[in-house]
Design a protein around this motif. Sequence first.
Motif, mmCIF file in Angstrom:
data_model
loop_
_atom_site.group_PDB
_atom_site.id
_atom_site.type_symbol
_atom_site.label_atom_id
_atom_site.label_comp_id
_atom_site.label_asym_id
_atom_site.label_seq_id
_atom_site.Cartn_x
_atom_site.Cartn_y
_atom_site.Cartn_z
ATOM 1 N N VAL A 150 0.544 -1.148 -0.157
ATOM 2 C CA VAL A 150 0.234 0.177 0.191
ATOM 3 C C VAL A 150 0.459 1.316 0.144
ATOM 4 O O VAL A 150 1.989 1.565 0.503
ATOM 5 C CB VAL A 150 -0.589 -0.303 1.137
ATOM 6 N N ASP A 151 0.903 1.836 -1.359
ATOM 7 C CA ASP A 151 1.435 3.153 -0.809
ATOM 8 C C ASP A 151 0.308 4.659 -1.630
ATOM 9 O O ASP A 151 -0.052 4.978 -2.546
ATOM 10 C CB ASP A 151 2.025 3.148 -2.124
ATOM 11 N N GLN A 152 0.411 5.252 -0.568
ATOM 12 C CA GLN A 152 -0.453 6.685 -0.796
ATOM 13 C C GLN A 152 -2.041 6.347 -1.151
ATOM 14 O O GLN A 152 -2.496 6.640 -1.865
ATOM 15 C CB GLN A 152 0.419 7.924 -1.106
ATOM 16 N N ASP A 153 -2.152 5.168 -0.241
ATOM 17 C CA ASP A 153 -4.130 4.350 -0.250
ATOM 18 C C ASP A 153 -3.972 4.135 -1.870
ATOM 19 O O ASP A 153 -5.355 4.309 -1.864
ATOM 20 C CB ASP A 153 -4.590 6.063 -0.329
ATOM 21 N N GLU A 195 10.056 12.131 3.655
ATOM 22 C CA GLU A 195 9.814 11.572 4.522
ATOM 23 C C GLU A 195 8.687 10.023 4.999
ATOM 24 O O GLU A 195 8.153 10.643 5.329
ATOM 25 C CB GLU A 195 10.352 11.947 6.196
ATOM 26 N N LEU A 196 9.253 9.157 4.877
ATOM 27 C CA LEU A 196 8.410 7.734 4.277
ATOM 28 C C LEU A 196 8.708 6.585 6.059
ATOM 29 O O LEU A 196 9.919 6.529 5.492
ATOM 30 C CB LEU A 196 8.495 7.691 3.266
ATOM 31 N N ASP A 197 7.241 6.520 6.192
ATOM 32 C CA ASP A 197 7.551 5.136 6.866
ATOM 33 C C ASP A 197 7.331 3.730 5.815
ATOM 34 O O ASP A 197 6.385 3.916 5.086
ATOM 35 C CB ASP A 197 6.923 5.195 8.067
ATOM 36 N N TYR A 198 8.405 2.960 5.813
ATOM 37 C CA TYR A 198 8.048 1.728 5.483
ATOM 38 C C TYR A 198 7.395 0.421 6.198
ATOM 39 O O TYR A 198 8.353 -0.011 7.488
ATOM 40 C CB TYR A 198 9.324 1.408 4.690
ATOM 41 N N ARG A 199 6.626 0.440 5.988
ATOM 42 C CA ARG A 199 6.219 -0.622 7.894
ATOM 43 C C ARG A 199 5.728 -2.184 7.112
ATOM 44 O O ARG A 199 4.972 -2.489 5.842
ATOM 45 C CB ARG A 199 4.992 0.073 7.994
ATOM 46 N N PHE A 200 7.172 -3.184 7.184
ATOM 47 C CA PHE A 200 7.057 -3.945 6.928
ATOM 48 C C PHE A 200 6.135 -5.153 7.790
ATOM 49 O O PHE A 200 6.417 -5.237 8.910
ATOM 50 C CB PHE A 200 8.516 -4.887 6.634
ATOM 51 N N ALA A 201 5.833 -6.475 7.274
ATOM 52 C CA ALA A 201 5.588 -7.428 8.026
ATOM 53 C C ALA A 201 6.288 -8.509 7.371
ATOM 54 O O ALA A 201 6.093 -8.498 6.196
ATOM 55 C CB ALA A 201 3.587 -7.432 7.909
ATOM 56 N N VAL A 211 3.120 -1.415 3.949
ATOM 57 C CA VAL A 211 2.967 0.188 3.503
ATOM 58 C C VAL A 211 3.530 0.896 3.710
ATOM 59 O O VAL A 211 4.413 1.200 4.673
ATOM 60 C CB VAL A 211 1.358 0.054 5.315
ATOM 61 N N ILE A 212 3.931 1.619 3.050
ATOM 62 C CA ILE A 212 3.819 3.152 3.046
ATOM 63 C C ILE A 212 3.627 4.452 2.488
ATOM 64 O O ILE A 212 2.653 5.302 2.204
ATOM 65 C CB ILE A 212 4.869 3.187 1.445
#
Length: 120
Positions: free
Chosen positions: A42-45, A98-104, A114-115
């Motif tokens: 998911v990147d910017q919805d 500044e972006l968070d890359y949320r990894f599972a 999720v970016i």
Amino acid sequence: MTQHTDLPSELLPATVRGFLAAHVVRDAGTASSFLTEDVVIVDQDETFRGREEVHAFLRDAGSEFEYTTEQIGARRVDDAHWVVTLRLEGTFPGGVAELDYRFAVRNDLVAELVIANHPA
């Protein structure tokens, strides 16, 4: 649940490190090799599902801009979830993000990413 901020890169899972190393140099083929077959990004919805669709996203995302990427933070949420904060500077609108890359991570592969904008 222990959370660490400013975790050194070498303490991130090899899968996350490998994905990011390939992604930063825009090597979509190598980045895709770190993904599950049923990966969701998911990147910017906007949502991309499956390795083929995600590969196309990784190949094309931001290709019209020139930018540099710097890791400015990382933390472990739990054994399967990690957040890496990247700072991008370049020719895109606004010039800095500044972006968070949320990894599972599942079975040593990225199952979900999720970016999102890093909270101010």
